[in-house]
Design a protein around this motif. Structure first.
Motif, PDB file in Angstrom:
ATOM      1  N   MET A   1      70.139  74.513 -45.162  1.00  0.00           N
ATOM      2  CA  MET A   1      69.606  75.804 -45.568  1.00  0.00           C
ATOM      3  C   MET A   1      70.303  76.223 -46.847  1.00  0.00           C
ATOM      4  O   MET A   1      71.515  76.246 -46.898  1.00  0.00           O
ATOM      5  N   THR A   3      72.013  78.491 -49.778  1.00  0.00           N
ATOM      6  CA  THR A   3      72.942  79.589 -49.532  1.00  0.00           C
ATOM      7  C   THR A   3      72.926  80.654 -50.607  1.00  0.00           C
ATOM      8  O   THR A   3      73.822  81.463 -50.681  1.00  0.00           O
ATOM      9  N   ASP A   5      71.739  84.162 -52.494  1.00  0.00           N
ATOM     10  CA  ASP A   5      71.302  85.433 -51.940  1.00  0.00           C
ATOM     11  C   ASP A   5      69.837  85.684 -52.247  1.00  0.00           C
ATOM     12  O   ASP A   5      69.302  86.715 -51.939  1.00  0.00           O
ATOM     13  N   ASP A   7      67.633  83.795 -50.776  1.00  0.00           N
ATOM     14  CA  ASP A   7      66.960  83.353 -49.562  1.00  0.00           C
ATOM     15  C   ASP A   7      66.417  84.554 -48.817  1.00  0.00           C
ATOM     16  O   ASP A   7      67.080  85.566 -48.671  1.00  0.00           O
ATOM     17  N   GLN A  66      69.197  86.979 -44.798  1.00  0.00           N
ATOM     18  CA  GLN A  66      70.284  86.010 -44.649  1.00  0.00           C
ATOM     19  C   GLN A  66      70.948  86.146 -43.278  1.00  0.00           C
ATOM     20  O   GLN A  66      71.285  85.139 -42.642  1.00  0.00           O
ATOM     21  N   LEU A  70      71.271  83.484 -40.216  1.00  0.00           N
ATOM     22  CA  LEU A  70      72.470  83.100 -39.461  1.00  0.00           C
ATOM     23  C   LEU A  70      72.187  83.062 -37.966  1.00  0.00           C
ATOM     24  O   LEU A  70      72.621  82.150 -37.262  1.00  0.00           O
ATOM     25  N   ASP A  82      77.833  74.508 -42.142  1.00  0.00           N
ATOM     26  CA  ASP A  82      76.626  75.037 -42.775  1.00  0.00           C
ATOM     27  C   ASP A  82      76.462  76.529 -42.474  1.00  0.00           C
ATOM     28  O   ASP A  82      76.073  77.309 -43.339  1.00  0.00           O
ATOM     29  N   THR A  85      78.987  78.446 -44.539  1.00  0.00           N
ATOM     30  CA  THR A  85      78.535  78.541 -45.924  1.00  0.00           C
ATOM     31  C   THR A  85      77.558  79.703 -46.078  1.00  0.00           C
ATOM     32  O   THR A  85      77.634  80.475 -47.038  1.00  0.00           O
ATOM     33  N   GLN A  86      76.661  79.845 -45.109  1.00  0.00           N
ATOM     34  CA  GLN A  86      75.703  80.956 -45.158  1.00  0.00           C
ATOM     35  C   GLN A  86      76.405  82.295 -44.928  1.00  0.00           C
ATOM     36  O   GLN A  86      76.032  83.300 -45.526  1.00  0.00           O
ATOM     37  N   ALA A  89      77.797  83.256 -48.251  1.00  0.00           N
ATOM     38  CA  ALA A  89      76.749  83.745 -49.154  1.00  0.00           C
ATOM     39  C   ALA A  89      76.339  85.166 -48.789  1.00  0.00           C
ATOM     40  O   ALA A  89      76.148  86.017 -49.671  1.00  0.00           O
ATOM     41  N   SER A  90      76.224  85.454 -47.508  1.00  0.00           N
ATOM     42  CA  SER A  90      75.854  86.793 -47.053  1.00  0.00           C
ATOM     43  C   SER A  90      76.932  87.805 -47.409  1.00  0.00           C
ATOM     44  O   SER A  90      76.645  88.917 -47.863  1.00  0.00           O
TER      45      SER A  90
END
Length: 138
Positions: A1, A3, A5, A7, A66, A70, A82, A85-86, A89-90
Motif C-alpha cells: 500500500m 504511503t 498522504d 492516498d 489513511q 490502517l 508495512d 510505514t502507513q 505517513a498518517s
C-alpha cells in the motif's frame, strides 16, 4: 500500500458525531483554551483558517482515509512493517496539517493581537507557545 498522504479510500467522511463541549482549560496545563474571539476580534467568528477551510477539510478527509486504510491493513493481516510505514505517513499528515493551522493562527490571531497592544500580543504568543509545546509532545 502506498504511503503518501495523497492516498484516499474514495469515500466521503463519516457523519459527524456530536462532540461534548470543550473544557475551558487544557487538562494538561493551567492555560486557558480560547475557543472563540467574539470579544477580542473585529471579525468575530472568523478564524485564521477560514480562507483555507475547504482545503483543510479535504486534507483531513485524506488523513481519515489513511486511518481507515490502517484498519483494513490490520483486518487483512498485512505485514507489521508495512502497517508501521502507513502509521508514519498518517502521523506526518497530521503534523503537517497542525503546522499549517498554527501558521494561519500566527498570521491571523497573533497579528490581530499585535495591533491591540502589548498585553494582547503577550497573551496570544503565550497561547501559541503552549500549542507548540503540545504539538511537540505528540
Amino acid at each position: 500500500m502506498p504511503t503518501t498522504d495523497a492516498d484516499t479510500n474514495g469515500s466521503a467522511a463519516a457523519a459527524a458525531a456530536p462532540h461534548p463541549p470543550k473544557p475551558d482549560t487544557d487538562p494538561r496545563s493551567d492555560v486557558q483554551t480560547v475557543t472563540h474571539h467574539a470579544e477580542t476580534s473585529p471579525a468575530a467568528g472568523v478564524h485564521g483558517y477560514a480562507q483555507q477551510k475547504d482545503a483543510h477539510i479535504k486534507r483531513l478527509r485524506r488523513i481519515e482515509g489513511q486511518i481507515r486504510g490502517l484498519q483494513r491493513m490490520l483486518e487483512e493481516d498485512v505485514y507489521c512493517i508495512d502497517i508501521l510505514t502507513q502509521v508514519s505517513a498518517s502521523t506526518k499528515g497530521l503534523q503537517s496539517f497542525g503546522l499549517q493551522l498554527l501558521e494561519e493562527h500566527l498570521r491571523h490571531c497573533v497579528a490581530d493581537a499585535a495591533v491591540k497592544g502589548p498585553e494582547a500580543i503577550d497573551a496570544k504568543v503565550q497561547e501559541a507557545t503552549k500549542a507548540i509545546e503540545r504539538m511537540l509532545r505528540t
